[in-house]
Write a protein that holds these residues in place. Sequence first.
Motif: not given
Length: 135
Positions: A15-25, A1-11
Amino acid sequence: MDKYIFPAIFEVGEIKGYCVTFPDLPGCITEGNTLEEALQMAREALELHLYGMEEDEDEIPSPTPPERVDVPEKGFVAIVEARMPLIRDRMAKKAVKKTVTLPKWLNDLAEKEKVNFSQLLQTAIKEKLHIRENH
């Protein structure tokens, strides 16, 4: 497949910033100090993770619809897109380091003549494999 679209969780970080995880991966995790950086890092992490799965011939799961993703209290869901032709092309052109063994006398002569070992090895391999164009 040439393109994938996945939901990501941004927490939001403690202190600062964001942690990003992909529930399906599982294992596809990244972070960024700003939202912009976190989005950029999420795309890169997704592309590299999916590329690795393709290379290992792992089955890539179907993405969970964003409305069905469980979101932590200090988080939100964003959609991240991975365009695979770009990452595949970049990875195919990535240089890999190889160790070779030569007799000292041959190495000394080649260095004296300023031989580019990498270029010579690439040319020789292409000739051996009958490759006429750059890949």
